[in-house]
Structures are given as C-alpha cells and as structure tokens.
Motif scaffolding. Structure first.
Motif, mmCIF file in Angstrom:
data_model
loop_
_atom_site.group_PDB
_atom_site.id
_atom_site.type_symbol
_atom_site.label_atom_id
_atom_site.label_comp_id
_atom_site.label_asym_id
_atom_site.label_seq_id
_atom_site.Cartn_x
_atom_site.Cartn_y
_atom_site.Cartn_z
ATOM 1 N N LEU A 8 1.032 -1.267 0.066
ATOM 2 C CA LEU A 8 0.101 -0.098 -0.203
ATOM 3 C C LEU A 8 0.955 1.321 0.091
ATOM 4 O O LEU A 8 0.291 2.455 0.126
ATOM 5 C CB LEU A 8 -0.805 0.097 1.353
ATOM 6 N N SER A 9 2.197 1.265 -0.025
ATOM 7 C CA SER A 9 3.107 2.429 -0.180
ATOM 8 C C SER A 9 2.773 2.917 -1.466
ATOM 9 O O SER A 9 2.632 2.494 -2.486
ATOM 10 C CB SER A 9 4.508 1.866 0.071
ATOM 11 N N THR A 10 3.312 4.588 -1.510
ATOM 12 C CA THR A 10 3.013 4.977 -2.824
ATOM 13 C C THR A 10 4.378 5.749 -3.075
ATOM 14 O O THR A 10 5.250 6.168 -2.366
ATOM 15 C CB THR A 10 1.898 6.152 -2.630
ATOM 16 N N GLN A 12 6.546 8.681 -4.814
ATOM 17 C CA GLN A 12 6.417 10.446 -4.407
ATOM 18 C C GLN A 12 5.954 10.802 -5.616
ATOM 19 O O GLN A 12 4.887 11.995 -5.397
ATOM 20 C CB GLN A 12 8.125 10.952 -4.535
ATOM 21 N N GLU A 13 6.007 10.496 -6.785
ATOM 22 C CA GLU A 13 4.774 11.239 -7.942
ATOM 23 C C GLU A 13 3.129 10.867 -7.794
ATOM 24 O O GLU A 13 2.573 11.847 -7.712
ATOM 25 C CB GLU A 13 5.256 10.477 -9.234
ATOM 26 N N THR A 14 3.109 9.907 -7.069
ATOM 27 C CA THR A 14 1.657 9.465 -6.960
ATOM 28 C C THR A 14 1.495 10.126 -5.711
ATOM 29 O O THR A 14 0.317 10.812 -5.505
ATOM 30 C CB THR A 14 1.580 7.962 -6.522
ATOM 31 N N ARG A 15 2.179 10.494 -4.538
ATOM 32 C CA ARG A 15 1.984 11.314 -3.507
ATOM 33 C C ARG A 15 1.610 12.786 -3.921
ATOM 34 O O ARG A 15 0.803 13.357 -3.123
ATOM 35 C CB ARG A 15 2.976 11.119 -2.578
ATOM 36 N N ASN A 16 2.382 13.260 -4.765
ATOM 37 C CA ASN A 16 2.506 14.618 -5.161
ATOM 38 C C ASN A 16 0.899 14.885 -5.925
ATOM 39 O O ASN A 16 -0.006 15.834 -5.614
ATOM 40 C CB ASN A 16 3.400 14.904 -6.212
ATOM 41 N N LYS A 17 0.265 13.684 -6.894
ATOM 42 C CA LYS A 17 -0.935 13.730 -7.261
ATOM 43 C C LYS A 17 -2.003 13.889 -6.450
ATOM 44 O O LYS A 17 -2.901 14.812 -6.664
ATOM 45 C CB LYS A 17 -1.138 12.824 -8.508
ATOM 46 N N CYS A 195 -9.418 2.837 -1.796
ATOM 47 C CA CYS A 195 -9.136 4.248 -1.227
ATOM 48 C C CYS A 195 -8.168 4.079 -0.005
ATOM 49 O O CYS A 195 -7.332 3.013 0.214
ATOM 50 C CB CYS A 195 -10.513 4.808 -1.074
ATOM 51 N N TYR A 196 -7.895 5.127 0.305
ATOM 52 C CA TYR A 196 -7.200 5.403 1.815
ATOM 53 C C TYR A 196 -8.075 5.579 2.895
ATOM 54 O O TYR A 196 -7.792 6.397 3.998
ATOM 55 C CB TYR A 196 -6.139 6.373 1.691
ATOM 56 N N GLY A 197 -9.262 4.719 2.959
ATOM 57 C CA GLY A 197 -10.016 4.517 4.117
ATOM 58 C C GLY A 197 -11.067 3.483 3.869
ATOM 59 O O GLY A 197 -10.901 2.761 3.055
ATOM 60 N N ASP A 198 -12.406 4.036 4.086
ATOM 61 C CA ASP A 198 -13.436 3.046 3.677
ATOM 62 C C ASP A 198 -14.080 3.781 2.556
ATOM 63 O O ASP A 198 -14.277 4.970 2.286
ATOM 64 C CB ASP A 198 -14.450 3.097 4.876
ATOM 65 N N GLY A 199 -14.864 2.801 1.563
ATOM 66 C CA GLY A 199 -15.572 3.425 0.651
ATOM 67 C C GLY A 199 -16.298 2.086 -0.019
ATOM 68 O O GLY A 199 -15.792 0.934 0.084
ATOM 69 N N GLY A 200 -17.390 2.365 -0.747
ATOM 70 C CA GLY A 200 -18.194 1.431 -1.645
ATOM 71 C C GLY A 200 -18.937 2.038 -2.705
ATOM 72 O O GLY A 200 -18.819 3.252 -2.837
ATOM 73 N N CYS A 201 -19.512 0.957 -3.199
ATOM 74 C CA CYS A 201 -20.273 1.819 -4.592
ATOM 75 C C CYS A 201 -21.485 0.503 -4.901
ATOM 76 O O CYS A 201 -21.263 -0.628 -4.623
ATOM 77 C CB CYS A 201 -19.486 1.879 -6.082
ATOM 78 N N VAL A 202 -22.730 1.086 -5.472
ATOM 79 C CA VAL A 202 -23.724 0.213 -5.901
ATOM 80 C C VAL A 202 -23.972 0.694 -7.073
ATOM 81 O O VAL A 202 -24.055 1.883 -7.662
ATOM 82 C CB VAL A 202 -24.800 0.377 -4.875
ATOM 83 N N PHE A 203 -23.993 -0.586 -8.010
ATOM 84 C CA PHE A 203 -24.116 -0.402 -9.536
ATOM 85 C C PHE A 203 -25.527 -0.857 -9.960
ATOM 86 O O PHE A 203 -26.052 -2.001 -9.394
ATOM 87 C CB PHE A 203 -23.293 -1.076 -10.338
ATOM 88 N N THR A 204 -26.120 -0.282 -10.809
ATOM 89 C CA THR A 204 -27.271 -1.068 -11.306
ATOM 90 C C THR A 204 -27.656 -0.232 -12.769
ATOM 91 O O THR A 204 -27.357 0.749 -13.064
ATOM 92 C CB THR A 204 -28.390 -0.564 -10.485
ATOM 93 N N PRO A 352 1.204 -13.461 -1.955
ATOM 94 C CA PRO A 352 1.262 -11.932 -1.860
ATOM 95 C C PRO A 352 0.863 -11.337 -3.496
ATOM 96 O O PRO A 352 1.121 -11.853 -4.571
ATOM 97 C CB PRO A 352 2.816 -11.649 -2.077
ATOM 98 N N MET A 353 0.198 -10.452 -3.321
ATOM 99 C CA MET A 353 -0.312 -9.621 -4.698
ATOM 100 C C MET A 353 0.291 -8.291 -4.977
ATOM 101 O O MET A 353 -0.146 -7.650 -5.540
ATOM 102 C CB MET A 353 -1.583 -9.712 -4.786
ATOM 103 N N GLY A 354 1.041 -7.859 -3.928
ATOM 104 C CA GLY A 354 1.702 -6.528 -3.765
ATOM 105 C C GLY A 354 3.291 -6.726 -3.963
ATOM 106 O O GLY A 354 3.799 -5.887 -3.617
#
Length: 381
Positions: A8-10, A12-17, A195-204, A352-354
C-alpha cells in the motif's frame, strides 16, 4: 527478502498527485458529497459500462443499500454462500432477514448452483420462499452468471452480485457492475481499486432502483435531506476518498494488468503439487487474491516457513460463515454440513499480490522447495 501480502506504499509522484487532489477538496470545503463524488460516479459508470453508479461509505453498507432497495424485510430469507467474508451474511442479518447458507463449487470457490437448486427445492417444500440470492465473486473471479441468472429468472427471485473483490473483472467481455439486479463493491484499501479509508459503490442499470438507492444513501431523502420519503442510512462517501479514487481509477487498468501478469507467473512457475486457481473460460478475473490449495496437514507448516523467509501469506477464510457463532441460529435451514466450504477453509492459502516479479520468483522458489510436504489430492468428503 521481505514480500508483503499487499503493497500500500506510494511513490513520490503519486503522493504529489494525491496531495493536489486532497488540497483541492480542502480548498472548496465540500467534504461530504462534494463535486469529486459525482465525478467519480460518472467515471465508474464509464469504466464499467453500467448506467448508474452510486458511491457510499463502504462495501457492507453497499450491500445493505441493495437489500433495502429490493425491499428485503425482517424474516425474509436470502441465499448467500458460506465461504466468504462475513459482510455478505451480516448485511442480511442486520436488517432482520435470515441468511440461508449455500455451499460453493470446489474448483471456483463461488456459489454452487446445484446446491442452491437443491436447497431451494427443500425450502419450498417447507413453504419457505427466499426472496433472492447474493452471489460473491470470490478472490476476483466472477460467478457463472448466465446459468445463475437463468435459474433466478425462472424462480422469480432477484440477484445481488457482491463484487467487493471483482471490480475490473469481466464475464463474457462484460464488466462487473452489469450483472443481476444490483452489483456492489468495496474500495477497502486492500482491494484492487482501494481508497485510503473506507468506501463502496452500488451499480445498477435499473432507473427505479437507482432512485431508491440514491435516496436510501442519505437518510431516505426526497427533495433534500429534510424531506424523508423512506427510512434510510447515513451511507455517503466522503469527498476526500472520492478524490483519491478518481486518481486511482485513472491507473486501474495498469493495476489490473500487473495483477494478471503476476498471477500468470505464479501459475506458470509454481510446482504442480499445489492446486492452482481454476478460472472459468468466460471470466477475466481482477485477481484480488491468488489462492492455492494445499494439504490441510501441511498448510500451517508451509505458511510458517514462508513467514520465516519474509513472505507474507493469508488464509481467506479459515471458518465458513455457517460455522461462525454469530450465525448458529441459521444453521439448520438446509442442514448443518456444507462439506466443500468446510474442506477448502482448511486448505486455502493466498499468496502475495503486492510484489514485483523478482519477489514473485522468490515466492515460487520458496514454495517449490516445500513441495515435498504438500499434496495435490483434494477430495471433498
């Protein structure tokens, strides 16, 4: 060499964005359902080809919103697979409905249509008529949706697809998000799109369900949150998480490509003593996990040895839901034993997947050295 399960590390370019995206939210100050939430939803609709995407607070709330939108009430019965994370059954039980646990296929680990049919026949003879099915795309592989949907339609039930692990996967070249009445997903940090916390989505693709879910997400609101048409939830996604996901969705295709390359490497280089993932031909998985099966007599030894070598692994899931104390009251609906779920819970190990390809080679080398303590035999009792 240290090999993390998920990285889950990022850079520096990603951190800046991401920093610029978060600062933009801090500047406009609309922290709940700000403009980034709407932008993310439109981007998710474009990515999946789904008509409606409604973001929410987490994957569990996404399931609850889906169930409420389908009118599930206390004492209704809902079919769920037993070999999955607890949120699938929890969402049913928290409403007061009753989860009916179904066994899974021994190759794919997804819901077993034959056992589903047998269970439905048994319950209807008792004058119990479940309202619908929640399928789970375990580890990122989709269910066989054509077969399931045909049976669902014939029996006049609804289908909610729990795609918490499978966003980005396709079935017959159609993206997850388009199957069943409703599809849900999770943006928990370890998911392929996290994301960097919690989140979800519903699709229909159903306009009426879209309006219901959008209302339910914000206390059952009508014209505004002070106009309450129905009893709902406080299940909104915060704007900062949406801003982060907009950036990560932009790079999601690359992330999926990396996961598929890594999974192909494992499949090619792991010793045949390990039972590797079985993928149905219609599916291109998202590879949330790469999960092998090894003899239950060897799994602990293998996992401990890998840990000493710095290789992180995990058991998803050590106890099927029908055996969990929280769900004991639902165990007798179709019988106490779900043999495949019980068996694979003792044999699965997720790799491992990372990691990068050098680390993946180290994982394969380390596992292959242990091949003599494993067995490829796997017969369901």
């Amino acid at each position: 060499m240290e090999v993390p399960l998920i990285n889950l590390s990022t850079d520096q370019e990603t951190r800046n964005k991401l920093g610029r995206a978060v600062n933009k939210v801090l500047d406009h100050g609309k922290f709940i359902l700000g403009p980034e939430v709407n932008e993310l939803e439109r981007n998710l609709e474009s990515f999946t080809g789904t008509k409606h995407a409604i973001t929410c607070s987490n994957g569990t709330d996404a399931l609850i919103l889906a169930l409420l939108a389908k009118g599930v009430r206390p004492n209704d019965f809902v079919y769920v697979p037993s070999f999955t994370f607890s949120a699938t059954a929890e969402a049913v039980a928290i409403i007061g409905a009753k989860p009916v646990f179904i066994d899974v296929d021994e190759k794919t680990f997804n819901i077993d249509l034959l056992h589903l049919k047998q269970s439905h026949e048994l319950l209807t003879k008792k004058n119990i008529f479940p309202k619908g099915v929640i399928s789970v795309d375990i580890f990122g592989q989709t269910c066989s949706y054509n077969e399931i949907q045909d049976w669902i339609t014939k029996n006049e039930m609804w289908l909610i697809c729990d795609g918490a692990q499978s966003l980005g996967a396709t079935y017959n070249d159609t993206h997850v998000g388009n199957f069943g009445d409703i599809t849900t997903t999770s943006f928990y940090p370890t998911k392929p799109l996290g994301c960097y916390g919690d989140g979800g989505c519903v699709f229909t693709n159903d306009d009426l369900l879209f309006e219901k879910i959008k209302s339910l997400r914000v206390h059952g609101e009508g014209k505004n949150k002070y106009d309450n048409l129905r009893v709902g939830l406080n299940a909104r996604m915060d704007t900062i998480q949406a801003a982060i996901l907009i950036h990560k969705l932009h790079d999601f295709t690359l992330e999926l490509s990396k996961r598929r390359e890594l999974s192909n490497f494992y499949t090619k280089h792991l010793n045949e003593s390990f039972v590797k993932p079985f993928i149905i031909p219609e599916c291109n998985p998202s590879w949330a996990q790469y999960t092998i099966k090894i003899s239950h007599n060897s799994r602990d030894k293998v996992q401990n040895t890998l840990a000493k070598k710095g290789i992180s692994t995990c058991v998803y899931y050590p106890i099927p839901l029908h055996m969990q104390p929280a769900y004991h009251e639902y165990m007798n609906l179709v019988g106490n034993k779900l043999p495949v779920s019980e068996k694979i819970a003792k044999c699965v190990l997720s790799l491992p997947m990372g990691c990068n390809m050098e680390q993946a080679e180290y994982v394969c080398q380390s596992l292959n050295e242990l091949a003599e303590v494993t067995s490829s035999s796997f017969e369901v009792a």
